[in-house]
Design a protein around this motif. Structure first.
Motif, PDB file in Angstrom:
ATOM      1  N   VAL A 246       0.847  -1.189   0.000  1.00 25.40           N
ATOM      2  CA  VAL A 246       0.000   0.000   0.000  1.00 25.40           C
ATOM      3  C   VAL A 246       0.882   1.238   0.000  1.00 25.40           C
ATOM      4  CG1 VAL A 246      -1.860  -1.177   1.243  1.00 25.40           C
ATOM      5  CG2 VAL A 246      -0.149   0.139   2.526  1.00 25.40           C
ATOM      6  N   LEU A 247       0.271   2.352  -0.353  1.00 23.67           N
ATOM      7  CA  LEU A 247       0.970   3.631  -0.293  1.00 23.67           C
ATOM      8  C   LEU A 247       0.713   4.256   1.075  1.00 23.67           C
ATOM      9  CD1 LEU A 247       2.681   5.627  -1.967  1.00 23.67           C
ATOM     10  CD2 LEU A 247       0.526   6.724  -2.648  1.00 23.67           C
ATOM     11  N   LEU A 252       5.832   3.017  -0.582  1.00 25.05           N
ATOM     12  CA  LEU A 252       5.174   1.731  -0.767  1.00 25.05           C
ATOM     13  C   LEU A 252       5.686   0.761   0.289  1.00 25.05           C
ATOM     14  CD1 LEU A 252       5.261   1.529  -4.659  1.00 25.05           C
ATOM     15  CD2 LEU A 252       3.215   1.734  -3.235  1.00 25.05           C
ATOM     16  N   VAL A 253       4.769   0.265   1.115  1.00 28.66           N
ATOM     17  CA  VAL A 253       5.114  -0.626   2.219  1.00 28.66           C
ATOM     18  C   VAL A 253       4.148  -1.811   2.232  1.00 28.66           C
ATOM     19  CG1 VAL A 253       6.103   1.216   3.642  1.00 28.66           C
ATOM     20  CG2 VAL A 253       3.656   0.686   3.814  1.00 28.66           C
ATOM     21  N   THR A 254       4.500  -2.843   3.003  1.00 29.89           N
ATOM     22  CA  THR A 254       3.637  -4.013   3.162  1.00 29.89           C
ATOM     23  C   THR A 254       2.785  -3.834   4.414  1.00 29.89           C
ATOM     24  OG1 THR A 254       5.264  -5.428   2.067  1.00 29.89           O
ATOM     25  CG2 THR A 254       3.584  -6.519   3.402  1.00 29.89           C
ATOM     26  N   ALA A 255       1.481  -4.033   4.265  1.00 28.85           N
ATOM     27  CA  ALA A 255       0.544  -3.771   5.356  1.00 28.85           C
ATOM     28  C   ALA A 255      -0.449  -4.906   5.515  1.00 28.85           C
ATOM     29  CB  ALA A 255      -0.210  -2.466   5.105  1.00 28.85           C
ATOM     30  N   PRO A 268      -6.839  -0.144   8.156  1.00 28.44           N
ATOM     31  CA  PRO A 268      -5.439  -0.552   8.308  1.00 28.44           C
ATOM     32  C   PRO A 268      -5.194  -1.071   9.724  1.00 28.44           C
ATOM     33  CG  PRO A 268      -5.629   1.669   7.392  1.00 28.44           C
ATOM     34  CD  PRO A 268      -6.973   1.305   7.902  1.00 28.44           C
ATOM     35  N   LEU A 269      -4.458  -2.168   9.844  1.00 27.90           N
ATOM     36  CA  LEU A 269      -4.159  -2.759  11.140  1.00 27.90           C
ATOM     37  C   LEU A 269      -2.682  -2.636  11.524  1.00 27.90           C
ATOM     38  CD1 LEU A 269      -6.282  -6.053  10.990  1.00 27.90           C
ATOM     39  CD2 LEU A 269      -6.919  -3.858  12.008  1.00 27.90           C
ATOM     40  N   LYS A 270      -1.783  -2.892  10.579  1.00 29.56           N
ATOM     41  CA  LYS A 270      -0.359  -2.861  10.921  1.00 29.56           C
ATOM     42  C   LYS A 270       0.482  -2.684   9.658  1.00 29.56           C
ATOM     43  CE  LYS A 270       1.082  -3.322  14.428  1.00 29.56           C
ATOM     44  NZ  LYS A 270       1.511  -2.311  15.444  1.00 29.56           N
ATOM     45  N   ILE A 271       1.456  -1.784   9.745  1.00 26.79           N
ATOM     46  CA  ILE A 271       2.480  -1.650   8.710  1.00 26.79           C
ATOM     47  C   ILE A 271       3.666  -2.520   9.123  1.00 26.79           C
ATOM     48  CG2 ILE A 271       3.995  -0.068   7.453  1.00 26.79           C
ATOM     49  CD1 ILE A 271       1.045   0.462   6.939  1.00 26.79           C
ATOM     50  N   LEU A 272       4.076  -3.429   8.273  1.00 28.74           N
ATOM     51  CA  LEU A 272       5.216  -4.286   8.563  1.00 28.74           C
ATOM     52  C   LEU A 272       6.512  -3.583   8.173  1.00 28.74           C
ATOM     53  CD1 LEU A 272       3.777  -7.699   7.307  1.00 28.74           C
ATOM     54  CD2 LEU A 272       3.877  -6.847   9.652  1.00 28.74           C
ATOM     55  N   PRO A 273       7.622  -3.878   8.852  1.00 28.87           N
ATOM     56  CA  PRO A 273       8.909  -3.277   8.473  1.00 28.87           C
ATOM     57  C   PRO A 273       9.218  -3.594   7.009  1.00 28.87           C
ATOM     58  CG  PRO A 273       9.084  -4.385  10.593  1.00 28.87           C
ATOM     59  CD  PRO A 273       7.756  -4.767  10.024  1.00 28.87           C
ATOM     60  N   SER A 274       9.233  -2.577   6.155  1.00 27.30           N
ATOM     61  CA  SER A 274       9.356  -2.817   4.712  1.00 27.30           C
ATOM     62  C   SER A 274       9.635  -1.510   4.003  1.00 27.30           C
ATOM     63  CB  SER A 274       8.064  -3.435   4.151  1.00 27.30           C
ATOM     64  OG  SER A 274       6.935  -2.661   4.528  1.00 27.30           O
TER      65      SER A 274
END
Length: 312
Positions: A246-247, A252-255, A268-274
């Motif tokens: 997602v933006l 751009l990160v993994t969520a 949205p619940l959590k942005i993963l380290p990415s």
């Protein structure tokens, strides 16, 4: 949702990407592509068996001569086999050698997760079958073709008969929105099918599709945001988890997100380290624990596989 642990699974100086995750006979299996880079033609597939504390116990490698194997996905058949799906992109030399024909989806099966069958072509040439999901002893999946600007729905028994059920389930021609491609789907207990669909044209907004058996009539809702490499895991009859790229804050990160089926509301619940080259997650739920496999280039500026353990 809290992150309990994140483990890096790969270290070799290669491009590791495009993951999936499956719970098979009490063990987690993670598959991913290993290659020179994101678009190189030398992709092979690694399938790793993880121990209870998510250490890599076994690594199996799947390859085909003169073929780039891409975007592997795992599923469990009604007979209790582990099935691997990938898209085989052939090089010019493989055509000359007569190896399994042109670009096509390919499957392998395993009884034990360690030894694998020979490959079998399924679907249609040049239609990229993204994932298989099982319902009422049949496999379902959407395949896309970039030049056609469309996705078709397929169903059947992949090792025997796998046919197109519905053409242009979503397409530029029928929906006036371009380049639909990667997808995932799930089924409720009453047989309602839900699809999450990525798009890479015009507004780039993902779509939520819903249909009743025999899945020839679809209703679509524009979700209003971009989602790459989508993965979908049903929570209950009303909602599912989504994961993908997602933006977020112009990056751009993994969520991990949650979607309510009826309202199409996404939280949205959590942005993963990415960061950098990332996404293409797989998800497995065990009770209140969610395992998410994904790849990212946030360490060493090189794409590697990570396994996140989260508390729901």
């Amino acid at each position: 949702m809290q992150i309990k642990n994140i483990k890096r699974l790969t270290y070799a100086h290669k491009h590791h990407a495009f993951t999936d995750l499956c719970d098979f006979r009490g063990a987690l299996y993670c598959c991913y592509r290993v290659a020179s880079n994101h678009v190189s033609g030398d992709g092979v597939i690694n399938i790793v068996t993880l121990t209870t504390n998510t250490e890599v116990k076994y690594t199996q490698r799947i390859s085909l001569p003169s073929t780039d194997l891409r975007d592997p996905k795992l599923s469990i058949t009604p007979k209790g086999e582990l099935m691997l799906l990938a898209y085989a992109r052939r090089s010019a030399s493989s055509h000359r050698l007569g190896l399994l024909g042109e670009n096509t989806p390919v499957i392998w099966t395993s009884q034990d997760g360690l030894s694998w069958s020979s490959p079998t072509n399924i679907g249609e040439k040049h239609w990229w079958l993204w994932r298989l999901r099982w319902h009422n002893n049949s496999a379902y999946g959407l395949a896309y073709n970039r030049s056609a600007n469309a996705v078709h729905l397929y169903s059947g028994q992949p090792k025997q008969s796998f046919h197109r059920v519905k053409s242009n389930v979503f397409s530029l021609q029928t929906h006036n929105r371009g380049y639909p491609n990667e997808s995932d789907m799930c089924f409720t207990d009453n047989g309602t099918a839900y699809v999450i669909l990525r798009r890479d044209s015009d507004t780039y907004s993902a779509q939520l599709g819903v249909s009743q058996a025999p899945y020839t009539q679809w209703h679509w809702t524009d979700l209003g945001f971009y989602l790459g490499g989508p993965n979908m895991l049903k929570l209950d009859e009303q909602s599912a988890l989504l994961a993908g790229r997602v933006l977020y804050k112009n990056k751009l990160v993994t969520a991990v997100l949650k979607i309510e089926f009826k309202s199409a509301r996404v939280t949205p619940l959590k942005i993963l380290p990415s960061s950098g080259d990332n996404s293409y997650p797989g998800m497995v739920r065990r009770g209140n624990t969610l395992f998410v496999s994904y790849y990212s280039a946030h360490q060493d500026q090189q794409a590697h596989i990570y396994l996140a353990e989260l508390t729901l």
